[in-house]
Design a protein around this motif. Structure first.
Motif, short mmCIF file in Angstrom:
data_model
loop_
_atom_site.label_atom_id
_atom_site.label_comp_id
_atom_site.label_asym_id
_atom_site.label_seq_id
_atom_site.Cartn_x
_atom_site.Cartn_y
_atom_site.Cartn_z
N UNK A 58 2.84 12.36 -12.61
CA UNK A 58 3.98 12.20 -13.52
C UNK A 58 4.35 10.72 -13.61
N UNK A 59 4.45 10.05 -12.46
CA UNK A 59 4.82 8.64 -12.44
C UNK A 59 3.77 7.79 -13.14
N UNK A 60 2.51 7.97 -12.78
CA UNK A 60 1.46 7.10 -13.34
C UNK A 60 1.27 7.35 -14.83
N UNK A 61 1.39 8.60 -15.26
CA UNK A 61 1.32 8.87 -16.70
C UNK A 61 2.47 8.18 -17.43
N UNK A 62 3.66 8.25 -16.86
CA UNK A 62 4.82 7.62 -17.51
C UNK A 62 4.63 6.11 -17.58
N UNK A 63 4.18 5.51 -16.50
CA UNK A 63 3.95 4.05 -16.49
C UNK A 63 2.87 3.68 -17.50
N UNK A 64 1.75 4.39 -17.46
CA UNK A 64 0.64 4.06 -18.34
C UNK A 64 1.05 4.17 -19.80
N UNK A 65 1.80 5.20 -20.14
CA UNK A 65 2.15 5.41 -21.55
C UNK A 65 3.18 4.40 -22.04
N UNK A 66 3.97 3.86 -21.14
CA UNK A 66 4.88 2.78 -21.51
C UNK A 66 4.12 1.47 -21.72
N UNK A 115 0.81 -1.21 0.00
CA UNK A 115 0.00 0.00 0.00
C UNK A 115 0.85 1.27 0.00
N UNK A 116 2.14 1.18 -0.19
CA UNK A 116 2.94 2.40 -0.35
C UNK A 116 2.30 3.26 -1.44
N UNK A 117 2.21 4.57 -1.20
CA UNK A 117 1.16 5.37 -1.82
C UNK A 117 1.15 5.35 -3.35
N UNK A 118 2.30 5.40 -4.01
CA UNK A 118 2.28 5.42 -5.47
C UNK A 118 1.70 4.11 -6.02
N UNK A 119 2.04 3.00 -5.38
CA UNK A 119 1.57 1.70 -5.85
C UNK A 119 0.07 1.52 -5.57
N UNK A 120 -0.37 1.99 -4.43
CA UNK A 120 -1.80 1.93 -4.12
C UNK A 120 -2.59 2.79 -5.10
N UNK A 121 -2.06 3.96 -5.44
CA UNK A 121 -2.76 4.83 -6.39
C UNK A 121 -2.72 4.25 -7.81
N UNK A 137 -3.00 1.07 -8.46
CA UNK A 137 -4.09 0.10 -8.45
C UNK A 137 -5.45 0.77 -8.40
N UNK A 138 -5.52 1.95 -7.80
CA UNK A 138 -6.79 2.67 -7.69
C UNK A 138 -7.20 3.32 -9.00
N UNK A 139 -6.24 3.63 -9.88
CA UNK A 139 -6.54 4.44 -11.06
C UNK A 139 -6.31 3.74 -12.40
N UNK A 140 -5.23 2.99 -12.53
CA UNK A 140 -4.85 2.50 -13.85
C UNK A 140 -5.85 1.53 -14.48
N UNK A 197 -1.55 8.26 -22.05
CA UNK A 197 -1.26 9.46 -21.25
C UNK A 197 -1.24 10.70 -22.14
N UNK A 198 -1.53 11.86 -21.56
CA UNK A 198 -1.87 12.07 -20.15
C UNK A 198 -3.25 11.53 -19.81
N UNK A 199 -3.34 10.91 -18.65
CA UNK A 199 -4.62 10.36 -18.22
C UNK A 199 -5.52 11.45 -17.66
N UNK A 200 -6.82 11.21 -17.68
CA UNK A 200 -7.76 12.22 -17.14
C UNK A 200 -7.45 12.53 -15.68
#
Length: 245
Positions: A223-231, A61-67, A69-72, A237-240
């Protein structure tokens, strides 16, 4: 008239199909985790997340990883597998075993990759954060070489436990490897990261201005989640930043 929507904030959890999973390692431990998949569509990509250092309160649940899973799953049709490394506790539960200092955790990574393969999900990207990057750099080559990994994202790689010999082995891989390195990282900043990763010049080092090791702040999470998603799903990306209500 525009459709009503709400801003996606730190605690926002978007719709997904969420399944508690248990991973069984080759050394006979049971690890707890969660798989989040798109609710009404097949996944177009998959990520397996590897969390920060357990002895410094890192967990699934470290925050970037939890987010992630919550968004992607909703924003990019990406399935997200999170799990606790051996010995680690989160609200999901406690994984068996004792902390392996990045060595025994190779078994944990293998179990996670096997879970994704067994479920028939798209070939996963590995997304490690801090200690999670060390586990990837030490142990993921077997999965890359076997065609079970589509690419790698390294968030805040400290390179504390990764030897030069281990880094050099990544020079021959034929999948994308991207390191997102915060400008103000506590352990390895962009200039030093470029120097260390020169042993594997195919690793793309991406400095992130203003960011710190923990990626605190919604700006840096995006920034992180957009980069991950676009890869993982090019063009996503950019995601809504807002979600219909």
């Amino acid at each position: 008239m525009t459709d009503p929507s709400t801003e996606i904030r730190s605690a926002t959890e978007l719709p997904a199909r969420r399944t508690d999973v248990e991973l069984v390692t080759d050394d006979h431990l049971t690890l707890v985790g969660e798989l989040a998949e798109p609710l009404d569509a097949p996944a177009r990509g998959t990520i397996v997340t590897l969390h920060p250092l357990p002895t410094a309160h890192g967990f699934m649940d470290s925050h970037v990883l939890k987010k992630a899973a919550a968004r992607l799953p909703a924003l990019a049709d990406i399935a997200v597998l999170r799990f606790n490394f051996r010995s680690v506790t989160s609200p999901r539960g406690t994984s068996e075993g004792v902390f392996g200092d990045g060595v025994a955790e190779g078994f944990d990574l293998r179990a996670a990759v096997a879970e994704v393969v067994d479920r028939g999900l798209p070939t996963p990207w590995l997304v490690g954060w801090s200690f999670g990057t060390e586990v990837i750099l030490k142990h993921a080559l077997e999965h890359v070489e076997a065609g079970r990994v589509a690419g790698v994202v390294l968030l805040s790689p400290p390179l504390h436990r990764t030897s030069d010999e281990e880094l050099a082995r990544w020079a021959a891989v034929d999948v994308p490897v991207v390191a997102l390195v915060p400008e103000h990282d506590d352990f390895l900043q962009p200039a030093d990261a470029a120097g260390r990763f020169a042993l594997a010049p195919n690793v793309r080092v991406v400095p992130v201005a203003g960011a710190k090791h923990l990626w605190v702040g919604e700006r840096y999470v995006r920034i992180v989640l957009d980069a991950v998603a676009d890869l993982v799903v090019p063009g996503s990306a950019p995601m809504p930043t807002h979600w219909p209500v």
